[in-house]
Design a protein around this motif. Structure first.
Motif, PDB file in Angstrom:
ATOM      1  N   SER A  33       0.867  -1.179   0.000  1.00  0.00           N
ATOM      2  CA  SER A  33       0.000   0.000   0.000  1.00  0.00           C
ATOM      3  C   SER A  33       0.906   1.231   0.000  1.00  0.00           C
ATOM      4  CB  SER A  33      -0.901   0.005   1.231  1.00  0.00           C
ATOM      5  OG  SER A  33      -0.148   0.235   2.399  1.00  0.00           O
ATOM      6  N   VAL A  34       0.317   2.371  -0.257  1.00  0.00           N
ATOM      7  CA  VAL A  34       1.090   3.620  -0.189  1.00  0.00           C
ATOM      8  C   VAL A  34       1.681   3.770   1.208  1.00  0.00           C
ATOM      9  CG1 VAL A  34       0.918   6.135  -0.246  1.00  0.00           C
ATOM     10  CG2 VAL A  34      -0.192   4.778  -2.025  1.00  0.00           C
ATOM     11  N   GLN A  35       0.887   3.477   2.247  1.00  0.00           N
ATOM     12  CA  GLN A  35       1.383   3.606   3.623  1.00  0.00           C
ATOM     13  C   GLN A  35       2.555   2.671   3.881  1.00  0.00           C
ATOM     14  OE1 GLN A  35       0.224   5.847   6.221  1.00  0.00           O
ATOM     15  NE2 GLN A  35       2.286   5.211   6.772  1.00  0.00           N
ATOM     16  N   ALA A  89       1.797  11.151  -4.927  1.00  0.00           N
ATOM     17  CA  ALA A  89       1.017  10.955  -6.143  1.00  0.00           C
ATOM     18  C   ALA A  89       1.394   9.603  -6.733  1.00  0.00           C
ATOM     19  CB  ALA A  89       1.287  12.062  -7.155  1.00  0.00           C
ATOM     20  N   VAL A  90       0.396   8.891  -7.223  1.00  0.00           N
ATOM     21  CA  VAL A  90       0.607   7.608  -7.886  1.00  0.00           C
ATOM     22  C   VAL A  90       0.098   7.761  -9.309  1.00  0.00           C
ATOM     23  CG1 VAL A  90       0.040   5.151  -7.904  1.00  0.00           C
ATOM     24  CG2 VAL A  90       0.338   6.335  -5.724  1.00  0.00           C
ATOM     25  N   ASN A  91       0.989   7.578 -10.261  1.00  0.00           N
ATOM     26  CA  ASN A  91       0.633   7.728 -11.677  1.00  0.00           C
ATOM     27  C   ASN A  91      -0.054   9.068 -11.942  1.00  0.00           C
ATOM     28  OD1 ASN A  91       1.713   5.158 -12.224  1.00  0.00           O
ATOM     29  ND2 ASN A  91      -0.204   4.208 -11.587  1.00  0.00           N
ATOM     30  N   HIS A  92       0.525  10.128 -11.398  1.00  0.00           N
ATOM     31  CA  HIS A  92       0.082  11.519 -11.599  1.00  0.00           C
ATOM     32  C   HIS A  92      -1.241  11.850 -10.911  1.00  0.00           C
ATOM     33  CE1 HIS A  92       3.349  11.840 -14.449  1.00  0.00           C
ATOM     34  NE2 HIS A  92       2.883  10.764 -15.066  1.00  0.00           N
ATOM     35  N   GLN A  93      -1.672  11.022  -9.953  1.00  0.00           N
ATOM     36  CA  GLN A  93      -2.894  11.293  -9.201  1.00  0.00           C
ATOM     37  C   GLN A  93      -2.542  11.412  -7.722  1.00  0.00           C
ATOM     38  OE1 GLN A  93      -6.052   8.466  -9.775  1.00  0.00           O
ATOM     39  NE2 GLN A  93      -7.327   9.395  -8.210  1.00  0.00           N
ATOM     40  N   VAL A  94      -2.855  12.565  -7.129  1.00  0.00           N
ATOM     41  CA  VAL A  94      -2.557  12.785  -5.715  1.00  0.00           C
ATOM     42  C   VAL A  94      -3.422  11.849  -4.878  1.00  0.00           C
ATOM     43  CG1 VAL A  94      -2.636  14.462  -3.822  1.00  0.00           C
ATOM     44  CG2 VAL A  94      -1.869  15.172  -6.083  1.00  0.00           C
ATOM     45  N   ILE A  95      -2.788  11.210  -3.901  1.00  0.00           N
ATOM     46  CA  ILE A  95      -3.483  10.293  -3.012  1.00  0.00           C
ATOM     47  C   ILE A  95      -3.633  10.972  -1.649  1.00  0.00           C
ATOM     48  CG2 ILE A  95      -3.467   7.999  -1.964  1.00  0.00           C
ATOM     49  CD1 ILE A  95      -3.570   7.995  -5.067  1.00  0.00           C
ATOM     50  N   PRO A  96      -4.857  11.238  -1.208  1.00  0.00           N
ATOM     51  CA  PRO A  96      -5.051  11.877   0.104  1.00  0.00           C
ATOM     52  C   PRO A  96      -4.554  10.979   1.241  1.00  0.00           C
ATOM     53  CG  PRO A  96      -7.063  11.958  -1.214  1.00  0.00           C
ATOM     54  CD  PRO A  96      -6.111  11.041  -1.921  1.00  0.00           C
ATOM     55  N   PRO A 150      -5.673  10.221   4.186  1.00  0.00           N
ATOM     56  CA  PRO A 150      -6.594   9.274   4.832  1.00  0.00           C
ATOM     57  C   PRO A 150      -6.763   7.937   4.095  1.00  0.00           C
ATOM     58  CG  PRO A 150      -7.545  11.466   4.824  1.00  0.00           C
ATOM     59  CD  PRO A 150      -6.314  11.513   3.953  1.00  0.00           C
ATOM     60  N   ILE A 151      -6.396   7.867   2.818  1.00  0.00           N
ATOM     61  CA  ILE A 151      -6.567   6.594   2.100  1.00  0.00           C
ATOM     62  C   ILE A 151      -5.233   5.933   1.725  1.00  0.00           C
ATOM     63  CG2 ILE A 151      -8.877   7.180   1.281  1.00  0.00           C
ATOM     64  CD1 ILE A 151      -7.626   7.638  -1.501  1.00  0.00           C
ATOM     65  N   TRP A 152      -4.123   6.396   2.296  1.00  0.00           N
ATOM     66  CA  TRP A 152      -2.826   5.779   2.017  1.00  0.00           C
ATOM     67  C   TRP A 152      -2.841   4.293   2.359  1.00  0.00           C
ATOM     68  CZ3 TRP A 152       1.236   9.651   4.379  1.00  0.00           C
ATOM     69  CH2 TRP A 152       1.325  10.782   3.565  1.00  0.00           C
ATOM     70  N   LYS A 153      -3.472   3.920   3.494  1.00  0.00           N
ATOM     71  CA  LYS A 153      -3.494   2.513   3.925  1.00  0.00           C
ATOM     72  C   LYS A 153      -4.254   1.624   2.945  1.00  0.00           C
ATOM     73  CE  LYS A 153      -4.746   3.707   8.213  1.00  0.00           C
ATOM     74  NZ  LYS A 153      -5.349   3.518   9.522  1.00  0.00           N
ATOM     75  N   ASN A 154      -5.257   2.191   2.287  1.00  0.00           N
ATOM     76  CA  ASN A 154      -6.133   1.399   1.418  1.00  0.00           C
ATOM     77  C   ASN A 154      -5.778   1.479  -0.060  1.00  0.00           C
ATOM     78  OD1 ASN A 154      -7.682   0.696   3.689  1.00  0.00           O
ATOM     79  ND2 ASN A 154      -8.787   2.620   3.550  1.00  0.00           N
ATOM     80  N   THR A 155      -4.783   2.282  -0.403  1.00  0.00           N
ATOM     81  CA  THR A 155      -4.396   2.432  -1.805  1.00  0.00           C
ATOM     82  C   THR A 155      -3.258   1.473  -2.115  1.00  0.00           C
ATOM     83  OG1 THR A 155      -5.046   4.755  -1.753  1.00  0.00           O
ATOM     84  CG2 THR A 155      -3.610   4.068  -3.554  1.00  0.00           C
ATOM     85  N   LEU A 156      -3.558   0.457  -2.910  1.00  0.00           N
ATOM     86  CA  LEU A 156      -2.567  -0.563  -3.246  1.00  0.00           C
ATOM     87  C   LEU A 156      -1.799  -0.168  -4.501  1.00  0.00           C
ATOM     88  CD1 LEU A 156      -4.658  -3.773  -2.576  1.00  0.00           C
ATOM     89  CD2 LEU A 156      -3.009  -2.647  -1.065  1.00  0.00           C
ATOM     90  N   LEU A 157      -0.524  -0.466  -4.486  1.00  0.00           N
ATOM     91  CA  LEU A 157       0.347  -0.155  -5.615  1.00  0.00           C
ATOM     92  C   LEU A 157       0.460  -1.372  -6.522  1.00  0.00           C
ATOM     93  CD1 LEU A 157       3.092   1.661  -3.556  1.00  0.00           C
ATOM     94  CD2 LEU A 157       1.292   2.707  -4.953  1.00  0.00           C
ATOM     95  N   SER A 158       0.724  -1.116  -7.785  1.00  0.00           N
ATOM     96  CA  SER A 158       0.887  -2.181  -8.770  1.00  0.00           C
ATOM     97  C   SER A 158       2.272  -2.103  -9.394  1.00  0.00           C
ATOM     98  CB  SER A 158      -0.159  -2.043  -9.880  1.00  0.00           C
ATOM     99  OG  SER A 158      -1.454  -2.153  -9.363  1.00  0.00           O
ATOM    100  N   GLU A 159       2.697  -3.205  -9.972  1.00  0.00           N
ATOM    101  CA  GLU A 159       3.984  -3.281 -10.666  1.00  0.00           C
ATOM    102  C   GLU A 159       4.128  -2.102 -11.626  1.00  0.00           C
ATOM    103  OE1 GLU A 159       7.627  -5.191 -11.658  1.00  0.00           O
ATOM    104  OE2 GLU A 159       6.186  -5.810 -10.147  1.00  0.00           O
ATOM    105  N   ASN A 160       5.289  -1.452 -11.608  1.00  0.00           N
ATOM    106  CA  ASN A 160       5.648  -0.348 -12.501  1.00  0.00           C
ATOM    107  C   ASN A 160       4.875   0.950 -12.263  1.00  0.00           C
ATOM    108  OD1 ASN A 160       7.641  -1.849 -13.935  1.00  0.00           O
ATOM    109  ND2 ASN A 160       5.983  -2.884 -15.007  1.00  0.00           N
ATOM    110  N   ASP A 161       4.192   1.079 -11.126  1.00  0.00           N
ATOM    111  CA  ASP A 161       3.557   2.357 -10.816  1.00  0.00           C
ATOM    112  C   ASP A 161       4.628   3.430 -10.669  1.00  0.00           C
ATOM    113  OD1 ASP A 161       0.900   1.618 -10.837  1.00  0.00           O
ATOM    114  OD2 ASP A 161       0.708   1.455  -8.663  1.00  0.00           O
TER     115      ASP A 161
END
Length: 68
Positions: free
Chosen positions: A18-20, A37-44, A46-57
């Protein structure tokens, strides 16, 4: 998993992060005053824990600094 962090490629053993979790590895104890930011999108924060990263992000981590 390979991620591009601030224009540098980095390999991680974990298949799922995850981002966190990424920030815990890259910036332990220094997570105030940053934006992600992940792939040019800012991640707030409060949702760092729930935002999963993918290969080559593409991850951009910006740290606020003092000065003027």
């Amino acid at each position: 998993m390979e991620l591009k962090i601030n224009n540098n490629f980095k390999q991680f053993e974990s298949v799922q992060l995850s981002v966190q979790e990424l920030l815990d590895l890259e910036l332990p104890g220094k997570q105030n005053g940053i934006a992600v930011a992940v792939n040019h999108q800012v991640i707030p924060k409060p949702i760092w824990k729930n935002t999963l990263l993918s290969e080559n992000d593409h991850i951009l981590i910006i740290t606020a600094t003092q000065g003027g």
